[in-house]
Design a protein around this motif. Structure first.
Motif, PDB file in Angstrom:
ATOM      1  N   PRO A  30       0.838  -1.207   0.000  1.00  0.00           N
ATOM      2  CA  PRO A  30       0.000   0.000   0.000  1.00  0.00           C
ATOM      3  C   PRO A  30       0.876   1.261   0.000  1.00  0.00           C
ATOM      4  O   PRO A  30       0.714   2.143   0.830  1.00  0.00           O
ATOM      5  N   SER A  31       1.809   1.283  -0.926  1.00  0.00           N
ATOM      6  CA  SER A  31       2.721   2.417  -1.081  1.00  0.00           C
ATOM      7  C   SER A  31       2.104   3.400  -2.059  1.00  0.00           C
ATOM      8  O   SER A  31       1.129   3.077  -2.745  1.00  0.00           O
ATOM      9  N   ASN A  32       2.691   4.576  -2.139  1.00  0.00           N
ATOM     10  CA  ASN A  32       2.198   5.583  -3.080  1.00  0.00           C
ATOM     11  C   ASN A  32       2.356   5.047  -4.521  1.00  0.00           C
ATOM     12  O   ASN A  32       3.473   4.791  -4.960  1.00  0.00           O
ATOM     13  N   LEU A  90       4.553   7.570  -6.748  1.00  0.00           N
ATOM     14  CA  LEU A  90       5.913   7.948  -6.343  1.00  0.00           C
ATOM     15  C   LEU A  90       6.754   6.771  -5.862  1.00  0.00           C
ATOM     16  O   LEU A  90       7.981   6.856  -5.857  1.00  0.00           O
ATOM     17  N   SER A  91       6.110   5.704  -5.420  1.00  0.00           N
ATOM     18  CA  SER A  91       6.875   4.580  -4.875  1.00  0.00           C
ATOM     19  C   SER A  91       6.802   3.327  -5.743  1.00  0.00           C
ATOM     20  O   SER A  91       7.786   2.601  -5.861  1.00  0.00           O
ATOM     21  N   VAL A  92       5.634   3.060  -6.345  1.00  0.00           N
ATOM     22  CA  VAL A  92       5.490   1.817  -7.124  1.00  0.00           C
ATOM     23  C   VAL A  92       5.801   2.061  -8.601  1.00  0.00           C
ATOM     24  O   VAL A  92       6.502   1.257  -9.240  1.00  0.00           O
ATOM     25  N   SER A  97      -4.577  -1.682  -1.265  1.00  0.00           N
ATOM     26  CA  SER A  97      -4.872  -0.273  -1.531  1.00  0.00           C
ATOM     27  C   SER A  97      -4.254   0.641  -0.465  1.00  0.00           C
ATOM     28  O   SER A  97      -4.370   0.366   0.723  1.00  0.00           O
ATOM     29  N   PRO A  98      -3.631   1.733  -0.906  1.00  0.00           N
ATOM     30  CA  PRO A  98      -3.080   2.687   0.072  1.00  0.00           C
ATOM     31  C   PRO A  98      -4.127   3.669   0.587  1.00  0.00           C
ATOM     32  O   PRO A  98      -3.804   4.559   1.369  1.00  0.00           O
ATOM     33  N   LEU A  99      -5.368   3.516   0.117  1.00  0.00           N
ATOM     34  CA  LEU A  99      -6.420   4.443   0.547  1.00  0.00           C
ATOM     35  C   LEU A  99      -7.317   3.782   1.594  1.00  0.00           C
ATOM     36  O   LEU A  99      -7.604   2.581   1.508  1.00  0.00           O
ATOM     37  N   PRO A 144       1.408  12.329   0.390  1.00  0.00           N
ATOM     38  CA  PRO A 144       0.715  13.084  -0.656  1.00  0.00           C
ATOM     39  C   PRO A 144      -0.085  12.260  -1.661  1.00  0.00           C
ATOM     40  O   PRO A 144      -0.483  12.793  -2.685  1.00  0.00           O
ATOM     41  N   THR A 145      -0.360  10.974  -1.392  1.00  0.00           N
ATOM     42  CA  THR A 145      -1.037  10.152  -2.405  1.00  0.00           C
ATOM     43  C   THR A 145      -2.348  10.794  -2.885  1.00  0.00           C
ATOM     44  O   THR A 145      -2.562  10.962  -4.092  1.00  0.00           O
ATOM     45  N   ALA A 146      -3.222  11.183  -1.944  1.00  0.00           N
ATOM     46  CA  ALA A 146      -4.533  11.721  -2.339  1.00  0.00           C
ATOM     47  C   ALA A 146      -4.373  13.079  -3.033  1.00  0.00           C
ATOM     48  O   ALA A 146      -5.026  13.355  -4.049  1.00  0.00           O
ATOM     49  N   ASP A 183      -9.794  -4.657   7.253  1.00  0.00           N
ATOM     50  CA  ASP A 183      -9.385  -3.428   7.929  1.00  0.00           C
ATOM     51  C   ASP A 183      -7.883  -3.303   7.635  1.00  0.00           C
ATOM     52  O   ASP A 183      -7.076  -4.087   8.126  1.00  0.00           O
ATOM     53  N   THR A 184      -7.503  -2.342   6.801  1.00  0.00           N
ATOM     54  CA  THR A 184      -6.089  -2.281   6.378  1.00  0.00           C
ATOM     55  C   THR A 184      -5.283  -1.213   7.113  1.00  0.00           C
ATOM     56  O   THR A 184      -4.141  -0.950   6.749  1.00  0.00           O
ATOM     57  N   LEU A 185      -5.872  -0.609   8.135  1.00  0.00           N
ATOM     58  CA  LEU A 185      -5.098   0.389   8.889  1.00  0.00           C
ATOM     59  C   LEU A 185      -4.091  -0.342   9.775  1.00  0.00           C
ATOM     60  O   LEU A 185      -4.460  -1.163  10.610  1.00  0.00           O
TER      61      LEU A 185
HETATM   62  P1  GDP Z   1       7.113   6.491   1.428  1.00  0.00           P
HETATM   63  O1  GDP Z   1       7.924   5.886   0.321  1.00  0.00           O
HETATM   64  O2  GDP Z   1       7.843   6.546   2.742  1.00  0.00           O
HETATM   65  O3  GDP Z   1       6.379   7.732   1.061  1.00  0.00           O
HETATM   66  O4  GDP Z   1       5.978   5.437   1.761  1.00  0.00           O
HETATM   67  P2  GDP Z   1       5.096   4.513   0.845  1.00  0.00           P
HETATM   68  O5  GDP Z   1       4.960   5.030  -0.540  1.00  0.00           O
HETATM   69  O6  GDP Z   1       5.513   3.102   1.041  1.00  0.00           O
HETATM   70  O7  GDP Z   1       3.708   4.679   1.604  1.00  0.00           O
HETATM   71  C1  GDP Z   1       2.881   5.797   1.495  1.00  0.00           C
HETATM   72  C2  GDP Z   1       1.469   5.305   1.360  1.00  0.00           C
HETATM   73  O8  GDP Z   1       1.213   4.344   2.390  1.00  0.00           O
HETATM   74  C3  GDP Z   1       0.401   6.365   1.495  1.00  0.00           C
HETATM   75  O9  GDP Z   1      -0.345   6.374   0.315  1.00  0.00           O
HETATM   76  C4  GDP Z   1      -0.465   5.880   2.661  1.00  0.00           C
HETATM   77  O10 GDP Z   1      -1.855   6.065   2.422  1.00  0.00           O
HETATM   78  C5  GDP Z   1      -0.153   4.422   2.717  1.00  0.00           C
HETATM   79  N1  GDP Z   1      -0.269   3.878   4.059  1.00  0.00           N
HETATM   80  C6  GDP Z   1       0.448   4.250   5.137  1.00  0.00           C
HETATM   81  N2  GDP Z   1       0.051   3.562   6.219  1.00  0.00           N
HETATM   82  C7  GDP Z   1      -0.957   2.740   5.807  1.00  0.00           C
HETATM   83  C8  GDP Z   1      -1.784   1.789   6.465  1.00  0.00           C
HETATM   84  O11 GDP Z   1      -1.674   1.559   7.673  1.00  0.00           O
HETATM   85  N3  GDP Z   1      -2.720   1.139   5.694  1.00  0.00           N
HETATM   86  C9  GDP Z   1      -2.868   1.384   4.350  1.00  0.00           C
HETATM   87  N4  GDP Z   1      -3.807   0.718   3.664  1.00  0.00           N
HETATM   88  N5  GDP Z   1      -2.105   2.281   3.709  1.00  0.00           N
HETATM   89  C10 GDP Z   1      -1.163   2.933   4.424  1.00  0.00           C
END
Ligand code: GDP
Length: 316
Positions: A202-204, A207-209, A233-235, A244-246, A291-293
């Motif tokens: 669930p990375s951006n 910017l990350s994937v 899903s990162p959302l 900044p994903t959203a 629940d993905t939090l």
């Molecule tokens: P960065 O490279 O350090 O910016 O981190 P990533 O790209 O790996 O992660 C950023 C994303 O992780 C954001 O879009 C967040 O919404 C998502 N994210 C962070 N914590 C959680 C979580 O607990 N659950 C989910 N589903 N997404 C998360």
């Protein structure tokens, strides 16, 4: 499905903070030796003459129990003598480098200058810190994420840290990606016939994937993989947990929703794990809700298990 595949490796495409949570969960849900993380290096940059790899370092700190979980980056119990001394000399202080963190950057820089490959250096760091999981840079070549913004073209850290993601983004570029080669082991991990699942953390996505997917050969390998490819899903409830994903989705003209995440990875995925807070909509894709939090270690393990369960279901 064979028992062998069920016990097989799990490969994760990941950025830093959000991705590292899932990778840590996987390392507890499975023997850590079965986990391979393919990590974004598009954020890597040279600062004060030092080679910094933010996403790889977040993975290394998280998996070795050294991460500052509350802060989301850097090391727990970090000291800041270097930064304090730097400021007295008028040095650039917009990117914080803790004393312990500095050691990692100094050793990496010294070894890179001696001609060693990033992947070799990271493998040695992982061994030194007793990591069971494999941490593979997406490439040993230089790929630099850059943002076309209303303030002009910005290097990633300039945008992310110095300008705190405030400029409006029009497009994202991965300079150098077209001539980069996948890092050692990257393609083999994705196409391994014993691989149980390939997870997009669930990375951006932007910017990350995307930088990982921009390395020639990675998309093709995902298309040929024997294992199912799933994303988490990162959302959550249409909002990013952090970062900044959203905001980016909005600026790029994409609806901030799980539908857009599914569309973004169109053609790559066999399944998507969606947060229960996101409305059930037609994703045109196999999906499951959870629940993905991920606040606690228990949450990280739960999300890892839910992703693996969906992978096994898709594979059957
Ligand atoms: P960065 O490279 O350090 O910016 O981190 P990533 O790209 O790996 O992660 C950023 C994303 O992780 C954001 O879009 C967040 O919404 C998502 N994210 C962070 N914590 C959680 C979580 O607990 N659950 C989910 N589903 N997404 C998360």
């Amino acid at each position: 499905m064979s028992g062998r595949a069920r016990n097989g490796r799990v490969v994760v495409l990941t950025g830093g903070v959000g991705g590292a949570k899932l990778v840590l969960g996987l390392c507890h849900a499975l023997p850590a030796e079965q986990v391979t993380a393919i990590v974004n290096t598009g954020d890597d940059f040279t600062h004060l003459g030092l080679a910094v790899s933010p996403d790889i370092d977040t993975l290394l700190y998280t998996l070795s129990g050294k991460a500052n979980a509350a802060q989301g980056w850097g090391r727990e119990g970090e000291t800041w003598s270097f930064m304090e001394a730097l400021r007295t000399l008028g040095g650039k202080d917009w990117f914080l480098l803790g004393d312990g963190d500095l050691a990692l950057h100094v050793v990496r820089t010294q070894r890179l200058r001696a001609g060693e490959r990033l992947s070799r250096i990271i493998a040695d760091f992982a061994t030194a810190w007793g990591l069971g999981a494999q941490v593979l840079p997406m490439t040993d070549d230089r790929v630099a994420t850059q943002l076309e913004t209303d303030e002009g073209l910005l290097d990633f850290q300039d945008y992310f840290v110095r300008r705190r993601c405030e400029p409006r983004v029009r497009a994202v570029r991965f300079a150098g990606a077209e001539t980069a080669a996948p890092g050692p082991g990257v393609i083999a991990a994705i196409t391994d016939p014993d691989c149980r699942a390939i997870l997009i953390a669930p990375s951006n996505p932007y910017l990350s994937v995307d930088p990982i997917l921009a390395v020639p050969g990675v998309r093709e390998a995902l298309g040929q993989a024997c294992a199912p490819v799933l994303a988490v899903s990162p959302l959550i409830g249409g909002k990013a947990v952090k970062g900044p994903t959203a905001k980016l989705m909005d600026e790029l003209g994409v609806e901030t929703s799980v539908v857009a995440i599914a569309e973004h990875y169109q053609g790559l995925l066999d399944g998507l794990l969606v947060d229960g807070g996101d409305a059930a909509v037609d994703l045109g894709l196999t999906h499951a809700f959870a629940d993905t939090l991920m606040l606690t270690l228990g949450d990280r393990i739960r999300v890892a298990q839910a992703a693996l369960q969906l992978a096994d279901q898709v594979r059957q």
